[in-house]
Design an enzyme around this catalytic site. Structure first.
Site, PDB file in Angstrom:
ATOM      1  N   GLY A  50       0.834  -1.191   0.000  1.00 20.23           N
ATOM      2  CA  GLY A  50       0.000   0.000   0.000  1.00 20.23           C
ATOM      3  C   GLY A  50       0.871   1.245   0.000  1.00 20.23           C
ATOM      4  N   GLN A  55       3.406   9.864   0.884  1.00 17.14           N
ATOM      5  CA  GLN A  55       4.652   9.092   0.832  1.00 17.14           C
ATOM      6  C   GLN A  55       5.413   9.283  -0.474  1.00 17.14           C
ATOM      7  OE1 GLN A  55       2.580   5.282   2.100  1.00 17.14           O
ATOM      8  NE2 GLN A  55       4.540   5.112   3.173  1.00 17.14           N
ATOM      9  N   CYS A  96       6.100   0.013   7.116  1.00 19.14           N
ATOM     10  CA  CYS A  96       5.708   1.212   6.374  1.00 19.14           C
ATOM     11  C   CYS A  96       6.876   1.600   5.489  1.00 19.14           C
ATOM     12  CB  CYS A  96       5.379   2.339   7.350  1.00 19.14           C
ATOM     13  SG  CYS A  96       4.941   3.879   6.518  1.00 19.14           S
ATOM     14  N   LEU A  97       6.588   1.876   4.213  1.00 15.74           N
ATOM     15  CA  LEU A  97       7.689   2.202   3.298  1.00 15.74           C
ATOM     16  C   LEU A  97       8.419   3.482   3.715  1.00 15.74           C
ATOM     17  CD1 LEU A  97       6.096   1.260  -0.157  1.00 15.74           C
ATOM     18  CD2 LEU A  97       7.784  -0.027   1.173  1.00 15.74           C
ATOM     19  N   HIS A 138      -4.146   1.543   7.677  1.00 15.93           N
ATOM     20  CA  HIS A 138      -2.785   2.076   7.787  1.00 15.93           C
ATOM     21  C   HIS A 138      -2.593   3.246   6.818  1.00 15.93           C
ATOM     22  CE1 HIS A 138       1.745   1.754   8.092  1.00 15.93           C
ATOM     23  NE2 HIS A 138       1.601   2.396   6.956  1.00 15.93           N
ATOM     24  N   GLU A 139      -2.995   3.030   5.559  1.00 12.52           N
ATOM     25  CA  GLU A 139      -2.782   4.073   4.547  1.00 12.52           C
ATOM     26  C   GLU A 139      -3.649   5.290   4.824  1.00 12.52           C
ATOM     27  OE1 GLU A 139      -0.247   3.727   2.870  1.00 12.52           O
ATOM     28  OE2 GLU A 139       0.012   1.568   3.094  1.00 12.52           O
ATOM     29  N   HIS A 142      -2.117   7.848   6.936  1.00 20.40           N
ATOM     30  CA  HIS A 142      -1.174   8.757   6.264  1.00 20.40           C
ATOM     31  C   HIS A 142      -1.858  10.043   5.800  1.00 20.40           C
ATOM     32  CE1 HIS A 142       2.653   6.648   6.039  1.00 20.40           C
ATOM     33  NE2 HIS A 142       2.042   5.529   5.711  1.00 20.40           N
TER      34      HIS A 142
HETATM   35 CO    CO Z   1       2.836   3.653   5.828  1.00 19.75          CO
END
Ligand code: CO
Length: 183
Positions: A50, A55, A96-97, A138-139, A142
């Protein structure tokens, strides 16, 4: 150029854009399509499931995800709203990226109902459970400027203290400095 392909780089903690509340998408045009496409590309290239627009440095309410990596499971959520979260809370080790190498056990409700628009601006409502629901929640965080580090247990914060500090140090080292004064 208008038709050129976009290419993004990952925005890592603690870049300030990750803390901003993202703004609604109002125009559903070719640039949005190319943004979504480039977000998917970066997500896949980074072995992620995701990705949220902050991000890639964009303060926009755009999420892409794919829980399985199979084409039919690719999902784009524009201007998503989590209208319901329910079900038993489950604990899952999230990464998380924007926090490379850091994983933490996070508790979230198992199911969520989302209202969102697709890339053409068409509204839809859908319910998700399990892994896709987890990714969406999660996304979605953000888009509100909420990050993995905020959801970690105090014990995990201690456990990841050095790794988090390393990200802060790296950010400070790479931060663009004021342009040198010409003489
Ligand atoms: Co993340």
């Amino acid at each position: 150029m208008e038709s050129e392909k976009l290419e993004f780089e990952l925005t890592l903690y603690p870049q300030p854009v990750l803390r901003k509340v993202a703004e609604p998408v109002e125009v559903f045009d070719d640039e949005l399509r190319r943004t979504v496409e480039a977000m998917f590309e970066l997500m896949v290239r980074s072995n992620g499931v995701g990705l949220a627009a902050p991000q890639v440095g964009l303060r926009k309410r755009i999420l892409v995800l794919n829980a399985t990596g199979e084409e039919p499971d690719a999902l784009v959520l524009i201007n998503p709203r989590l209208v319901e979260r329910s079900g038993p809370e489950t604990t899952f080790e999230e990464g998380c990226l924007s926090f490379p190498g850091i994983f933490a056990e996070i508790r979230r409700p198992d199911t969520c109902v989302v209202e969102a628009q697709d890339v053409d601006g068409k509204s839809f409502r859908a319910a998700y459970e399990g892994f896709p629901s987890r990714i969406i929640q999660h996304e979605y965080d953000h888009l509100e400027g909420v990050l993995l580090v905020d959801r970690m247990s105090p014990a995990d914060k201690v456990r990841h203290k050095a790794a988090l500090q390393e990200l802060v140090d790296r950010y400070k080292r790479n931060r663009p400095t004021a342009p040198a004064r010409r003489r």
